[in-house]
Motif scaffolding. Structure first.
Motif, PDB file in Angstrom:
ATOM      1  N   ASP A  10       0.836  -1.215   0.000  1.00 59.79           N
ATOM      2  CA  ASP A  10       0.000   0.000   0.000  1.00 59.79           C
ATOM      3  C   ASP A  10       0.866   1.258   0.000  1.00 59.79           C
ATOM      4  OD1 ASP A  10       0.936  -0.196   2.599  1.00 59.79           O
ATOM      5  OD2 ASP A  10      -0.976   0.300   3.534  1.00 59.79           O
ATOM      6  N   GLU A  11       1.425   1.524  -1.157  1.00 55.78           N
ATOM      7  CA  GLU A  11       2.321   2.659  -1.307  1.00 55.78           C
ATOM      8  C   GLU A  11       1.824   3.594  -2.412  1.00 55.78           C
ATOM      9  OE1 GLU A  11       6.650   1.469  -0.422  1.00 55.78           O
ATOM     10  OE2 GLU A  11       5.732  -0.271  -1.394  1.00 55.78           O
ATOM     11  N   ASN A  12       0.662   4.149  -2.167  1.00 56.62           N
ATOM     12  CA  ASN A  12       0.114   5.174  -3.048  1.00 56.62           C
ATOM     13  C   ASN A  12      -0.121   4.688  -4.479  1.00 56.62           C
ATOM     14  OD1 ASN A  12       0.206   7.136  -0.933  1.00 56.62           O
ATOM     15  ND2 ASN A  12       2.402   7.311  -1.287  1.00 56.62           N
ATOM     16  N   THR A  14      -2.194   4.474  -7.498  1.00 62.59           N
ATOM     17  CA  THR A  14      -3.287   5.354  -7.912  1.00 62.59           C
ATOM     18  C   THR A  14      -4.422   4.569  -8.561  1.00 62.59           C
ATOM     19  OG1 THR A  14      -2.419   5.738 -10.138  1.00 62.59           O
ATOM     20  CG2 THR A  14      -1.614   7.208  -8.366  1.00 62.59           C
ATOM     21  N   THR A  15      -5.560   5.204  -8.632  1.00 58.17           N
ATOM     22  CA  THR A  15      -6.715   4.614  -9.312  1.00 58.17           C
ATOM     23  C   THR A  15      -6.372   4.346 -10.771  1.00 58.17           C
ATOM     24  OG1 THR A  15      -8.235   5.727  -7.814  1.00 58.17           O
ATOM     25  CG2 THR A  15      -9.144   4.987  -9.914  1.00 58.17           C
ATOM     26  N   GLN A  17      -3.393   3.655 -12.047  1.00 60.34           N
ATOM     27  CA  GLN A  17      -2.523   2.480 -12.105  1.00 60.34           C
ATOM     28  C   GLN A  17      -3.325   1.196 -11.929  1.00 60.34           C
ATOM     29  OE1 GLN A  17       0.095   3.909  -9.002  1.00 60.34           O
ATOM     30  NE2 GLN A  17       1.795   4.076 -10.457  1.00 60.34           N
ATOM     31  N   GLU A  46      -4.377  -4.157  -1.542  1.00 60.57           N
ATOM     32  CA  GLU A  46      -3.238  -3.391  -1.058  1.00 60.57           C
ATOM     33  C   GLU A  46      -2.903  -3.871   0.359  1.00 60.57           C
ATOM     34  OE1 GLU A  46      -2.913   0.866  -2.322  1.00 60.57           O
ATOM     35  OE2 GLU A  46      -5.071   0.550  -2.629  1.00 60.57           O
TER      36      GLU A  46
END
Length: 70
Positions: A10-12, A14-15, A17, A46
């Motif tokens: 869970d490292e940002n 994006t939607t 991606q 995530e």
């Protein structure tokens, strides 16, 4: 009816991606196996760094150890 489960830390993520992953996996299953995209399921989970292990420790610790040796 293919089901694909993708797990990422869970490292940002994006939607955008995630959408690209879902589309890409669906396309590959169609191109390689002829699977109908309408019945292809893709789930992205995530996972926190502390809930994912590698080398006997969680990813946060693993990365900290590697950074200390670089």
């Amino acid at each position: 009816m293919p089901y694909v489960n993708i797990k990422v830390t869970d490292e940002n993520v994006t939607t955008e991606q995630k959408s690209r992953l879902i589309e890409g996996v669906t396309d590959v299953l169609f191109e390689v196996l002829g699977k109908n995209p309408d019945s292809t399921y893709v789930v992205i989970d995530e996972v926190p760094l502390t809930d994912w292990g590698v080398g006997g420790v969680n990813v946060a610790e693993y990365r900290a150890r590697r950074a200390a040796t670089e």
